[in-house]
Scaffold this motif. Structure first.
Motif, PDB file in Angstrom:
ATOM      1  N   ASP A  11      -9.988   2.776   1.635  1.00 44.87           N
ATOM      2  CA  ASP A  11      -9.009   2.319   1.679  1.00 44.87           C
ATOM      3  C   ASP A  11      -7.483   3.552   1.368  1.00 44.87           C
ATOM      4  OD1 ASP A  11     -10.605   0.638   0.282  1.00 44.87           O
ATOM      5  OD2 ASP A  11     -11.061   1.039  -1.630  1.00 44.87           O
ATOM      6  N   LEU A  12      -7.618   5.008   0.957  1.00 40.29           N
ATOM      7  CA  LEU A  12      -6.381   5.653   0.992  1.00 40.29           C
ATOM      8  C   LEU A  12      -5.645   4.878   2.244  1.00 40.29           C
ATOM      9  CD1 LEU A  12      -8.095   8.726  -0.210  1.00 40.29           C
ATOM     10  CD2 LEU A  12      -6.033   7.476  -1.607  1.00 40.29           C
ATOM     11  N   ALA A  13      -7.028   5.026   2.790  1.00 37.96           N
ATOM     12  CA  ALA A  13      -6.001   5.063   4.675  1.00 37.96           C
ATOM     13  C   ALA A  13      -4.480   4.030   5.166  1.00 37.96           C
ATOM     14  CB  ALA A  13      -6.862   5.637   5.875  1.00 37.96           C
ATOM     15  N   ASP A  14      -5.861   2.439   4.594  1.00 40.50           N
ATOM     16  CA  ASP A  14      -5.391   1.690   4.706  1.00 40.50           C
ATOM     17  C   ASP A  14      -4.049   1.842   3.284  1.00 40.50           C
ATOM     18  OD1 ASP A  14      -7.227   0.806   6.308  1.00 40.50           O
ATOM     19  OD2 ASP A  14      -8.895  -0.325   4.179  1.00 40.50           O
ATOM     20  N   GLY A  15      -3.780   1.733   3.089  1.00 42.05           N
ATOM     21  CA  GLY A  15      -2.467   2.614   1.634  1.00 42.05           C
ATOM     22  C   GLY A  15      -1.731   3.363   3.144  1.00 42.05           C
ATOM     23  N   VAL A  16      -1.961   3.826   3.396  1.00 40.56           N
ATOM     24  CA  VAL A  16      -0.641   4.599   3.952  1.00 40.56           C
ATOM     25  C   VAL A  16      -0.485   4.290   6.099  1.00 40.56           C
ATOM     26  CG1 VAL A  16      -0.696   6.697   5.983  1.00 40.56           C
ATOM     27  CG2 VAL A  16      -2.201   7.033   3.675  1.00 40.56           C
ATOM     28  N   LYS A  17      -1.703   2.988   5.982  1.00 39.39           N
ATOM     29  CA  LYS A  17      -0.099   2.242   6.969  1.00 39.39           C
ATOM     30  C   LYS A  17       0.238   1.164   6.781  1.00 39.39           C
ATOM     31  CE  LYS A  17      -4.797   2.896   9.916  1.00 39.39           C
ATOM     32  NZ  LYS A  17      -6.066   2.183   9.872  1.00 39.39           N
ATOM     33  N   TRP A  18       0.011   1.030   5.454  1.00 37.84           N
ATOM     34  CA  TRP A  18       1.170  -0.334   4.502  1.00 37.84           C
ATOM     35  C   TRP A  18       2.384   0.457   4.558  1.00 37.84           C
ATOM     36  CZ3 TRP A  18       2.963   0.544  -0.051  1.00 37.84           C
ATOM     37  CH2 TRP A  18       4.015  -0.879  -0.292  1.00 37.84           C
ATOM     38  N   ALA A  19       2.436   1.554   3.640  1.00 36.45           N
ATOM     39  CA  ALA A  19       3.115   2.420   3.495  1.00 36.45           C
ATOM     40  C   ALA A  19       4.405   3.225   5.099  1.00 36.45           C
ATOM     41  CB  ALA A  19       3.322   3.616   2.684  1.00 36.45           C
ATOM     42  N   ILE A  20       3.638   2.383   6.228  1.00 34.68           N
ATOM     43  CA  ILE A  20       4.177   2.957   7.244  1.00 34.68           C
ATOM     44  C   ILE A  20       4.455   1.433   7.761  1.00 34.68           C
ATOM     45  CG2 ILE A  20       3.787   3.950   9.934  1.00 34.68           C
ATOM     46  CD1 ILE A  20       1.437   5.804   9.235  1.00 34.68           C
ATOM     47  N   ASP A  21       3.650   0.321   7.843  1.00 35.41           N
ATOM     48  CA  ASP A  21       4.557  -0.916   8.365  1.00 35.41           C
ATOM     49  C   ASP A  21       5.406  -1.405   7.537  1.00 35.41           C
ATOM     50  OD1 ASP A  21       2.630  -0.676   9.962  1.00 35.41           O
ATOM     51  OD2 ASP A  21       0.731  -1.864   8.545  1.00 35.41           O
ATOM     52  N   ASN A  22       5.565  -0.523   6.267  1.00 36.84           N
ATOM     53  CA  ASN A  22       6.862  -1.101   5.129  1.00 36.84           C
ATOM     54  C   ASN A  22       8.022  -0.062   5.788  1.00 36.84           C
ATOM     55  OD1 ASN A  22       6.229  -3.522   3.682  1.00 36.84           O
ATOM     56  ND2 ASN A  22       4.541  -2.771   3.729  1.00 36.84           N
ATOM     57  N   LYS A  23       8.412   0.278   6.112  1.00 39.76           N
ATOM     58  CA  LYS A  23       8.920   1.425   6.451  1.00 39.76           C
ATOM     59  C   LYS A  23       9.106   2.382   5.438  1.00 39.76           C
ATOM     60  CE  LYS A  23       9.774  -1.694  10.409  1.00 39.76           C
ATOM     61  NZ  LYS A  23       9.537  -0.886  11.350  1.00 39.76           N
ATOM     62  N   ILE A  24       8.724   2.598   4.744  1.00 37.80           N
ATOM     63  CA  ILE A  24       9.038   3.537   2.889  1.00 37.80           C
ATOM     64  C   ILE A  24       8.669   5.399   4.004  1.00 37.80           C
ATOM     65  CG2 ILE A  24       9.398   1.995   1.820  1.00 37.80           C
ATOM     66  CD1 ILE A  24       6.036   2.644   0.252  1.00 37.80           C
ATOM     67  N   ALA A  25       7.539   5.155   4.860  1.00 41.34           N
ATOM     68  CA  ALA A  25       6.626   6.435   5.174  1.00 41.34           C
ATOM     69  C   ALA A  25       7.117   7.068   6.743  1.00 41.34           C
ATOM     70  CB  ALA A  25       5.718   6.501   5.093  1.00 41.34           C
ATOM     71  N   ASP A  26       7.532   8.497   7.006  1.00 40.79           N
ATOM     72  CA  ASP A  26       7.614   8.528   8.437  1.00 40.79           C
ATOM     73  C   ASP A  26       6.171   8.908   9.169  1.00 40.79           C
ATOM     74  OD1 ASP A  26       8.299   9.931  10.956  1.00 40.79           O
ATOM     75  OD2 ASP A  26       9.441  11.143   9.729  1.00 40.79           O
ATOM     76  N   PRO A  27       5.992   8.289  10.091  1.00 39.32           N
ATOM     77  CA  PRO A  27       4.372   8.390  10.422  1.00 39.32           C
ATOM     78  C   PRO A  27       4.238   9.607  10.662  1.00 39.32           C
ATOM     79  CG  PRO A  27       5.854   7.367  11.937  1.00 39.32           C
ATOM     80  CD  PRO A  27       6.237   7.281  10.869  1.00 39.32           C
ATOM     81  N   ASN A  28       5.543  10.422  11.289  1.00 35.31           N
ATOM     82  CA  ASN A  28       4.833  11.628  11.858  1.00 35.31           C
ATOM     83  C   ASN A  28       5.137  13.071  10.546  1.00 35.31           C
ATOM     84  OD1 ASN A  28       5.113  10.900  14.367  1.00 35.31           O
ATOM     85  ND2 ASN A  28       6.607  10.294  14.423  1.00 35.31           N
ATOM     86  N   ARG A  29       5.661  12.529   9.509  1.00 34.57           N
ATOM     87  CA  ARG A  29       5.482  13.598   8.610  1.00 34.57           C
ATOM     88  C   ARG A  29       4.929  12.443   7.422  1.00 34.57           C
ATOM     89  NH1 ARG A  29      10.034  17.147   9.131  1.00 34.57           N
ATOM     90  NH2 ARG A  29      11.419  15.461  11.271  1.00 34.57           N
ATOM     91  N   ILE A  30       3.197  13.281   7.617  1.00 33.87           N
ATOM     92  CA  ILE A  30       2.705  12.898   6.037  1.00 33.87           C
ATOM     93  C   ILE A  30       1.468  13.908   5.498  1.00 33.87           C
ATOM     94  CG2 ILE A  30       0.890  11.106   5.061  1.00 33.87           C
ATOM     95  CD1 ILE A  30       2.182   9.105   6.673  1.00 33.87           C
ATOM     96  N   CYS A  31       1.459  13.931   4.585  1.00 31.71           N
ATOM     97  CA  CYS A  31       0.493  15.582   3.971  1.00 31.71           C
ATOM     98  C   CYS A  31      -0.554  14.429   3.271  1.00 31.71           C
ATOM     99  CB  CYS A  31       1.063  16.435   3.382  1.00 31.71           C
ATOM    100  SG  CYS A  31       1.425  17.564   5.347  1.00 31.71           S
ATOM    101  N   THR A  32      -1.509  15.455   2.704  1.00 30.98           N
ATOM    102  CA  THR A  32      -2.177  15.206   1.882  1.00 30.98           C
ATOM    103  C   THR A  32      -2.620  15.871   0.324  1.00 30.98           C
ATOM    104  OG1 THR A  32      -4.423  15.866   2.831  1.00 30.98           O
ATOM    105  CG2 THR A  32      -4.297  13.501   2.846  1.00 30.98           C
TER     106      THR A  32
END
Length: 654
Positions: A486-507
């Motif tokens: 679920d957490l990973a799917d949320g991250v992918k949603w954020a990337i697809d919606n262009k609100i997250a830089d896929p090369n700069r994500i931490c937990t």
């Protein structure tokens, strides 16, 4: 309603901090405790009582403030380094408080089960319930071995309240704790037992103060519901399925002592609000949603039935039972007067002429106000929780929704500075994990990270609260499985919606959130550049052996339910036993005296990295528990986090 200009009460200005122009808050700004922890309005509207912590947070005093501005503010102490909270007025001039200590992770005082009372002048103070040893260390001055809390104020008997007292077990490991209900005179301390059960129970009462609903737990930790159909009943009967199939909470009973309002679930669905007839065992549904539980209920004045419910697991919203009622109009008017915020009523005077309410939001830690309905709805500020925080320097939190790979609709929050675009992002799973959930409102961690330019993603993965028992149990046995998906799917949603830089994500997360922050690196290493674990669980096998959850039989049953008993699975889902799969920089943070997640968890992961020859950053705060309480330690943690994140996903990071 008309909204008058805010007029700060003269008598209360001594609690207010000096205002300054909005600027980026410092680490200490986010680390400091609120200026006020609890506020309560006297039944006659002449006083407010406030729980005021000291600057270092090591003591909380009771301040009683006369609202006419003429009398003296009484600052009452109930012991060195003691805290007071859960303020209840038993009469116009009599107040009851719970003596307590701080719960570190939430940084709020919680009751230790001792009750004290005082008149408004502080001249007559009583210890109502406590277990205190005498000066010689041998003779007990109070022998209440248990936990006491006020459960009802008896308006028809001024100065008297009903107190729930649950005794401590005689033997370690014994889960049978006698629960008694006492009628207590808060002026004299005299008490009369009116109910008792050998089981640990929760009692709920009708308008006259008679116990009408009793809830205990069975051997499977499910609720067992018993009730008295009419006011004259003495025997307890099982609650029929026509009223409730699984759980029931009696919220309000009308003066006829029969017509009641309750939140109910029949199976595992989210809670619903019903109007019920106790004698006939019938009900009518008033409010509720299919996928979201009722979070809070608003009541019609000092002694009135519910007029609205609030939902907050997805987008916060209010449902009025009758939008044309005076109470709905009043509340709707306040929402318009405080745009972008939520408003909750805290107290009413006995004649409903004045109300104490709390306005809060994502960029407002909260403020208490008085509403005078007799003076053209004049509003006066009582106290802001964190007056040094300016909305202009904080970031909006946007409710989000997305579908998981298996078609489940999940909700969450995304907090980021205004401006949009793909940002470096921090994934911040909540703790618990079963029951708690992230809801819209001020969050110091999210706001701190956003103030440093990061987007913050919070997801209510399966197992979270806010959506009913079935949704909570859907996370059982899935700590390292579907909950991580679920957490990973949320991250992918954020990337697809262009609100997250896929090369700069931490937990980053605390408790279970710390576990998830490290487990994400094992399950989805391609998504992340670094991880921060704060008082986290890192070895599920160690969790069954260490920490305070396993100290009780119910705690051990809980661990078996949510983790399972498959050792191979527990090992595969333990970050400490899979450090070879963690390829990103790690920062581990721990309190030295944490009882919930003790040092054994921190050491298990730290030593595993050391054995593998992998250097990590660590921070251990001496004397801190399950989350840091001292502002200086919280500020130091924010400082260390800021440097760690800047190094790996900040503007200059590779």
């Amino acid at each position: 309603m008309k909204h008058a200009s805010l007029a700060v009460l003269t008598a209360l200005t001594l609690f207010a901090s000096t205002r300054a122009d909005a600027q980026a808050p410092s680490q200490m700004d986010f680390a400091k405790h609120s200026e006020v922890n609890d506020v309560s309005l006297s039944p006659d509207g002449k006083y407010v009582a406030m729980a005021i912590p000291s600057a270092d947070g090591m003591e909380t005093q009771l301040h009683i403030v006369p609202l006419d501005g003429k009398g003296k503010v009484q600052a009452l102490r109930f012991g060195r380094q003691q805290h007071v909270g859960n303020i209840v007025w038993s009469d116009n001039d009599q107040v009851v408080v719970a003596r307590g200590k701080m719960e570190p992770l939430q940084a709020r005082p919680y009751s230790t089960g001792e009750l004290m009372s005082s008149d408004v002048n502080g001249k007559t103070q009583e210890t109502l319930f406590a277990y205190l040893v005498g000066d010689d260390g041998m003779r007990a001055r109070h022998k209440d071995r248990g936990f006491a809390s006020v459960v009802k104020v008896l308006d028809n008997e001024p100065g008297k309240v009903l107190v729930d007292f649950t005794a401590w077990p005689d033997d370690v490991g014994d889960e049978k704790r006698t629960t008694s209900i006492y009628k207590v005179d808060t002026r004299t301390g005299n008490r009369q037992e009116i109910e008792q059960t050998r089981d640990t129970a929760t009692f709920m009462f009708d308008h006259s103060g008679r116990a009408r609903l009793k809830v205990i737990s069975n051997d499977n930790d499910d609720p067992v519901l018993m009730y008295r159909p009419d006011a004259g009943s003495k025997d307890w009967q099982p609650v029929p399925k026509s009223l409730a199939g699984y759980s029931m909470s009696l919220l309000y009973v009308e003066p006829d002592d029969n017509t009641a309002y309750a939140t109910i679930t029949d199976k595992g669905e989210p809670t619903q609000l019903y109007k019920i007839d106790l004698a006939k065992a019938t009900r009518v549904r008033l409010a509720g949603r299919d996928e979201e539980s009722i979070a809070r209920v608003l009541y019609s004045g000092h002694d009135g039935a519910p007029f609205a419910v609030i939902y907050d697991e997805a987008k916060p919203s209010v449902q009025y039972l009758d939008p044309a009622s005076e109470w709905a109009k009043l509340h709707a008017g306040l929402l318009k007067a405080f745009p972008g915020q939520m408003v909750s009523f805290v107290d009413w005077t006995r004649d409903d002429g004045m109300a104490l309410f709390y306005a809060w939001g994502d960029r407002n830690p909260g403020a208490y106000y008085l509403l005078d309905r007799k003076a053209n709805n004049k509003i006066q500020l009582v106290n802001e929780s964190m007056p040094w925080m300016k909305a202009a320097s904080l970031s909006p939190s946007h409710p989000i929704s997305f579908k998981t790979r298996d078609g489940l609709n999940l909700h969450g929050l995304y907090t980021a500075p205004a401006g949009g675009g793909a940002r470096p992002m921090i994934v911040m799973p909540h703790g618990g994990p079963h029951g708690p959930y992230d809801s819209w409102g001020y969050d110091s961690d999210a706001q701190f990270l956003a103030s440093r330019g990061y987007g913050v993603l919070q997801i209510n993965y399966r197992g979270s609260g806010g959506r009913g028992k079935d949704f909570i149990e859907s996370g059982y046995g899935e700590w390292g499985g579907k909950m991580q998906d679920d957490l990973a799917d949320g991250v992918k949603w954020a990337i697809d919606n262009k609100i997250a830089d896929p090369n700069r994500i931490c937990t980053y997360g605390a408790s279970y959130g710390g576990y998830a922050s490290l487990m994400q690196q094992i399950r989805y290493p391609e998504l992340y550049k670094c991880a921060i674990g704060y008082v986290g669980v890192y070895d599920l096998q160690v969790m069954k052996k260490e920490g305070d959850i396993k100290d009780s039989a119910s705690g051990r049953r809980y661990l078996n339910r949510v983790l399972g008993t498959d050792d191979a699975k527990l090992k595969a889902w333990s970050p400490a036993q899979n450090v070879d799969k963690i390829k990103v920089p790690v920062f581990l943070v721990q309190g030295s005296i944490d009882q919930r997640v003790p040092m054994e968890q921190f050491n298990a992961l730290k030593n595993a990295f050391k054995a593998a020859g992998v250097p990590i950053e660590t921070m251990v705060a001496q004397g801190e528990g399950h989350g840091f309480y001292k502002p200086e330690n919280r500020a130091e943690l924010y400082k260390r986090m800021e440097a760690f994140l800047a190094k790996y996903i900040g503007p200059g990071a590779k």
